[in-house]
Scaffold this motif. Structure first.
Motif, PDB file in Angstrom:
ATOM      1  N   GLU A  47      -3.561  -2.280 -11.913  1.00  0.00           N
ATOM      2  CA  GLU A  47      -4.426  -2.675 -12.726  1.00  0.00           C
ATOM      3  C   GLU A  47      -4.141  -3.859 -12.496  1.00  0.00           C
ATOM      4  OE1 GLU A  47      -4.166  -0.079 -15.934  1.00  0.00           O
ATOM      5  OE2 GLU A  47      -4.382   2.082 -14.722  1.00  0.00           O
TER       6      GLU A  47
ATOM      7  N   TYR B  47      -1.578   6.456  -9.711  1.00  0.00           N
ATOM      8  CA  TYR B  47      -1.790   7.107  -8.932  1.00  0.00           C
ATOM      9  C   TYR B  47      -3.029   7.568  -9.345  1.00  0.00           C
ATOM     10  CZ  TYR B  47       2.346   6.648  -5.565  1.00  0.00           C
ATOM     11  OH  TYR B  47       3.788   5.429  -5.095  1.00  0.00           O
TER      12      TYR B  47
ATOM     13  N   LYS C 209       0.963   0.129 -12.881  1.00  0.00           N
ATOM     14  CA  LYS C 209       0.549   0.435 -11.493  1.00  0.00           C
ATOM     15  C   LYS C 209       0.238   2.155 -10.901  1.00  0.00           C
ATOM     16  CE  LYS C 209       3.897  -2.308  -8.882  1.00  0.00           C
ATOM     17  NZ  LYS C 209       5.171  -2.314  -7.990  1.00  0.00           N
TER      18      LYS C 209
ATOM     19  N   LYS D  26      -7.216  11.614  -4.943  1.00  0.00           N
ATOM     20  CA  LYS D  26      -8.340  11.627  -3.846  1.00  0.00           C
ATOM     21  C   LYS D  26      -9.092  13.067  -2.851  1.00  0.00           C
ATOM     22  CE  LYS D  26      -9.395   7.505  -4.638  1.00  0.00           C
ATOM     23  NZ  LYS D  26     -10.607   6.616  -4.955  1.00  0.00           N
TER      24      LYS D  26
ATOM     25  N   ASN E  43       0.606  -1.238  -0.295  1.00  0.00           N
ATOM     26  CA  ASN E  43       0.397   0.051   0.541  1.00  0.00           C
ATOM     27  C   ASN E  43       0.917   1.064   0.150  1.00  0.00           C
ATOM     28  OD1 ASN E  43      -3.228  -1.138   0.396  1.00  0.00           O
ATOM     29  ND2 ASN E  43      -1.985  -1.703   2.292  1.00  0.00           N
TER      30      ASN E  43
ATOM     31  N   SER F  97       0.791   5.643  -0.467  1.00  0.00           N
ATOM     32  CA  SER F  97       0.262   7.146  -0.455  1.00  0.00           C
ATOM     33  C   SER F  97       0.892   8.313  -1.088  1.00  0.00           C
ATOM     34  CB  SER F  97      -0.996   7.239   0.170  1.00  0.00           C
ATOM     35  OG  SER F  97      -0.346   7.785   1.436  1.00  0.00           O
TER      36      SER F  97
ATOM     37  N   ARG G  52      -2.070   4.938  -4.352  1.00  0.00           N
ATOM     38  CA  ARG G  52      -1.495   4.044  -5.940  1.00  0.00           C
ATOM     39  C   ARG G  52      -2.292   2.681  -6.209  1.00  0.00           C
ATOM     40  NH1 ARG G  52       3.965   1.359  -5.384  1.00  0.00           N
ATOM     41  NH2 ARG G  52       2.609  -0.699  -3.811  1.00  0.00           N
ATOM     42  N   TYR G  53      -2.952   2.704  -7.529  1.00  0.00           N
ATOM     43  CA  TYR G  53      -3.431   1.388  -7.555  1.00  0.00           C
ATOM     44  C   TYR G  53      -2.853   0.779  -8.928  1.00  0.00           C
ATOM     45  CZ  TYR G  53      -7.729   4.243  -5.200  1.00  0.00           C
ATOM     46  OH  TYR G  53      -8.516   4.561  -4.302  1.00  0.00           O
TER      47      TYR G  53
END
Length: 466
Positions: free
Chosen positions: A408, A415, A413, A418, A389, A391, A405-406
């Motif tokens: 797929e 960001y 990867k 939010k 995880n 951020s 960070r996500y």
């Protein structure tokens, strides 16, 4: 000149063949009768079949030439070392328990001739001791060039206040076992510009890199300034065996062809190594040929060595791009690395600072907090221990953006912001933007402020446009 003794006045020949040990020792005893002085060695090579013993304070060896004034061990040599400095065993008042005010001035060449004996042994050297421009060559595999020890066991037995300047010791050809510079229970020692080849110079195979260049056992207050180690298994080894070790400083060090470690620390279960400072080491790269099982050779590159830090606390180490391991019993240490992925931290309580490099411009702390990892845009990254995880907070123009960070399905990867804080003010709007999903898209909207009492008496409502 009073208290100045030329060894040739006592029968030394200096033809590199005749055994001059007895004549030189007679000259030393003459200085003892004068309560110290200068032992002068002309610019010749004096062969010796037994050790030269200085067991009285205030005797200094002075040579005519640091290159041509020499001592050479004969093939029949018997003794501990070419030169032995040790406390006196005489009766009172000459029973000096410390080896004080002795040394070598203006240089000296000692050729150990691959014989069984150290170059120089110092026993309980204590205050006003200096050796300058001493070269010791062809040291036997089982012996050291410089061997500084104590005459008996015991916590209180130690030596101190020694200066070694511009000294050089190198091994004879063949295998090597014993450290080239060995110190046991010494403190307040300065090594300046000293060089060590604990294996044969210009070794061509990594398996030939053996023994340790500098070895400190139960020592305190050592400073290495501009020293160098080459053709060795390890460059500097620090061991705490019977007592705590502290105050070791290494600066301006150069390492070349070190098979294992630039610095290695270790300790027994009841002791620790403490307060070691290692500033960036200059590494010389050497290409070697490594023999393979099928008899072929493979080219390998051997550099300045890595770091193995065990049972150590309060160390400050600039490991730079070298690998470093902090053992399970090592804590409260600070490491600066340009390759933090090479730092193995097996214990808690250590601080790892990842410095920028060509591929990664940012700075990280314990790989949990990273500043400017990917670009020059001011950015701070946060990550958990497994880096699963992550951020970030970044300043983009007049905005401060908070994102996660996500990963797929493809593995890529990215960001997604939010939460955004805006610098510029607007009427009836906050300085906050938020994001929310709308179908497959991510929508960014500024949070607006409603009319007075729109959320009840005394409250304004917040709203987001469609």
């Amino acid at each position: 000149m009073e208290n100045f003794v030329n060894i040739e006045d006592f029968g030394a020949i200096g033809d590199a063949s005749k055994d001059d040990a007895a004549s030189i020792n007679a000259a030393i005893q003459n200085l003892v009768s004068r309560r110290g002085g200068i032992l002068y060695i002309p610019a010749k090579t004096y062969a010796i079949g037994s050790e030269l013993i200085i067991d009285y304070p205030g005797i200094i060896i002075r040579s005519a030439s640091p290159y041509f004034s020499g001592i050479k061990l004969k093939s029949t040599f018997e003794g501990e070392a070419a030169i032995v400095f040790k406390p006196s065993s005489r009766v009172k008042p000459d029973d000096y328990k410390l080896t004080q005010g002795v040394g070598i001035e203006n240089g000296l060449l000692i050729d150990c001739n691959n014989q069984k004996g150290h170059g120089i042994t110092g026993i309980r050297l204590y205050d006003q001791v200096s050796m300058r421009n001493v070269q010791i060559k062809n040291v036997h595999k089982d012996y050291s060039g410089f061997n500084f020890v104590q005459e008996k066991d015991g916590y209180s037995q130690l030596g101190q206040t020694i200066l070694l300047e511009n000294c050089f010791a190198e091994r004879a050809k063949g295998e090597a076992i014993t450290p080239m510079y060995y110190f046991e229970r010494y403190q307040e020692v300065n090594l300046v510009g000293c060089k060590s080849f604990s294996s044969s110079a210009n070794a061509t195979n990594p398996t030939e890199l053996q023994a340790d260049a500098f070895y400190l056992k139960d020592c305190k207050g050592f400073t290495f300034t501009g020293c160098s180690a080459a053709f060795s298994e390890n460059a500097i080894v620090v061991e705490a065996d019977g007592k705590y070790v502290s105050g070791i400083t290494i600066l301006g060090q150069t390492n070349e062809a070190i098979a294992s470690y630039a610095v290695k620390t270790k300790a027994s279960n009841t002791t620790m190594v403490e307060s070691i400072t290692v500033l960036p080491i200059r590494n010389e790269i050497r290409k070697m040929k490594e023999k393979q099982p099928d008899g072929s050779e493979r080219e390998v590159v051997v550099g300045g060595g890595n770091f193995d830090i065990q049972n150590t606390t309060k160390a400050l180490i600039y490991s730079m791009d070298a690998a470093l391991t902090l053992g399970t019993n090592s804590s409260q240490n600070v490491v600066f690395s340009t390759a933090s992925n090479k730092v193995i931290n097996l214990a808690g309580g250590n601080s790892i600072f990842g410095l920028a490099n060509f591929a990664k411009p940012g700075t990280s702390i314990l790989d949990a907090l990273t500043i400017n990892e990917f670009s020059s845009v001011p950015t701070v990254y946060f990550a958990d221990k497994a880096d699963a995880n992550k951020s970030r907070i970044e300043q983009q123009s007049t905005n401060l953006r908070f994102g996660f960070r996500y990963v797929e399905p493809s593995g890529a990867k990215s960001y997604i912001n939010k939460f955004i804080i805006l610098k510029n003010d607007l009427v009836n709007a906050t300085n906050i933007q938020v994001t929310y999903p709308e179908g497959t898209n991510t929508v960014v909207r500024r949070v607006e402020i409603g009319e007075p009492n729109s959320a009840g008496e005394g409250y304004r409502g917040l709203r987001i446009r469609n």
